[in-house]
Design a protein around this motif. Sequence first.
Motif, PDB file in Angstrom:
ATOM      1  N   LEU A  44      -1.514   1.514 -13.757  1.00  0.00           N
ATOM      2  CA  LEU A  44      -0.861   2.293 -12.698  1.00  0.00           C
ATOM      3  C   LEU A  44       0.644   2.392 -12.896  1.00  0.00           C
ATOM      4  O   LEU A  44       1.233   3.441 -12.666  1.00  0.00           O
ATOM      5  CB  LEU A  44      -1.139   1.667 -11.330  1.00  0.00           C
ATOM      6  N   VAL A  45       1.254   1.292 -13.313  1.00  0.00           N
ATOM      7  CA  VAL A  45       2.721   1.265 -13.366  1.00  0.00           C
ATOM      8  C   VAL A  45       3.312   1.519 -14.736  1.00  0.00           C
ATOM      9  O   VAL A  45       4.509   1.725 -14.851  1.00  0.00           O
ATOM     10  CB  VAL A  45       3.274  -0.066 -12.792  1.00  0.00           C
ATOM     11  N   SER A  46       2.499   1.523 -15.784  1.00  0.00           N
ATOM     12  CA  SER A  46       3.092   1.659 -17.118  1.00  0.00           C
ATOM     13  C   SER A  46       2.534   2.815 -17.931  1.00  0.00           C
ATOM     14  O   SER A  46       2.734   2.863 -19.134  1.00  0.00           O
ATOM     15  CB  SER A  46       2.913   0.357 -17.898  1.00  0.00           C
ATOM     16  N   SER A  47       1.864   3.742 -17.296  1.00  0.00           N
ATOM     17  CA  SER A  47       1.289   4.854 -18.055  1.00  0.00           C
ATOM     18  C   SER A  47       2.161   6.102 -18.009  1.00  0.00           C
ATOM     19  O   SER A  47       1.685   7.205 -18.139  1.00  0.00           O
ATOM     20  CB  SER A  47      -0.116   5.171 -17.536  1.00  0.00           C
ATOM     21  N   PRO A  49       5.903   8.274 -16.468  1.00  0.00           N
ATOM     22  CA  PRO A  49       6.546   8.680 -15.216  1.00  0.00           C
ATOM     23  C   PRO A  49       5.629   9.457 -14.263  1.00  0.00           C
ATOM     24  O   PRO A  49       5.721   9.292 -13.057  1.00  0.00           O
ATOM     25  CB  PRO A  49       7.712   9.564 -15.664  1.00  0.00           C
ATOM     26  N   SER A  52       3.387   6.986 -12.545  1.00  0.00           N
ATOM     27  CA  SER A  52       4.216   6.191 -11.635  1.00  0.00           C
ATOM     28  C   SER A  52       4.612   7.000 -10.409  1.00  0.00           C
ATOM     29  O   SER A  52       4.640   6.480  -9.292  1.00  0.00           O
ATOM     30  CB  SER A  52       5.460   5.685 -12.365  1.00  0.00           C
ATOM     31  N   SER A  53       4.908   8.273 -10.590  1.00  0.00           N
ATOM     32  CA  SER A  53       5.250   9.143  -9.468  1.00  0.00           C
ATOM     33  C   SER A  53       4.081   9.267  -8.499  1.00  0.00           C
ATOM     34  O   SER A  53       4.246   9.143  -7.285  1.00  0.00           O
ATOM     35  CB  SER A  53       5.645  10.528  -9.978  1.00  0.00           C
ATOM     36  N   THR A  55       1.644   7.158  -8.185  1.00  0.00           N
ATOM     37  CA  THR A  55       1.445   5.831  -7.600  1.00  0.00           C
ATOM     38  C   THR A  55       2.374   5.614  -6.411  1.00  0.00           C
ATOM     39  O   THR A  55       1.940   5.190  -5.340  1.00  0.00           O
ATOM     40  CB  THR A  55       1.668   4.729  -8.657  1.00  0.00           C
ATOM     41  N   VAL A  56       3.652   5.905  -6.586  1.00  0.00           N
ATOM     42  CA  VAL A  56       4.618   5.753  -5.498  1.00  0.00           C
ATOM     43  C   VAL A  56       4.270   6.696  -4.358  1.00  0.00           C
ATOM     44  O   VAL A  56       4.296   6.311  -3.177  1.00  0.00           O
ATOM     45  CB  VAL A  56       6.062   5.980  -5.998  1.00  0.00           C
TER      46      VAL A  56
END
Length: 120
Positions: A44-47, A49, A52-53, A55-56
């Motif tokens: 989720l956090v390292s794939s 931007p 990550s966008s 996800t946020v």
Amino acid sequence: MRELRRHWTPTAVVFLVLAVAGLVGTWTFNALAIVQMRDFIGDLVSSGPAVSSITVDLLIVAIAGSIFIIVEARRLGMRFAWLYIVLSGITAFAFTFPLFLAMRQRRLTARAAGSAAEPR
């Protein structure tokens, strides 16, 4: 049987269908991640931007929706609202939020029917 169907408005049914779609859709990919032995949080956090966008974006919506669930459930006198939030960590917010909205719609319909039945 009529009593059971009485408060299921078309809006409540749409929310319920969305809840089922959210559960099936998210758990299909969760099962795939488990079978592939993926690092779910790491993915989720390292794939990149874009992921990550998203996800946020979804995290903020889930937080706002959780606050709405608590506030609205208190306003309407719905018990166990916290359970929708806890279940979202086990299932998916895409399941529990539309499920809450379906139950909220049923409560609103029941309240409207109750106030309409009261003598003036």
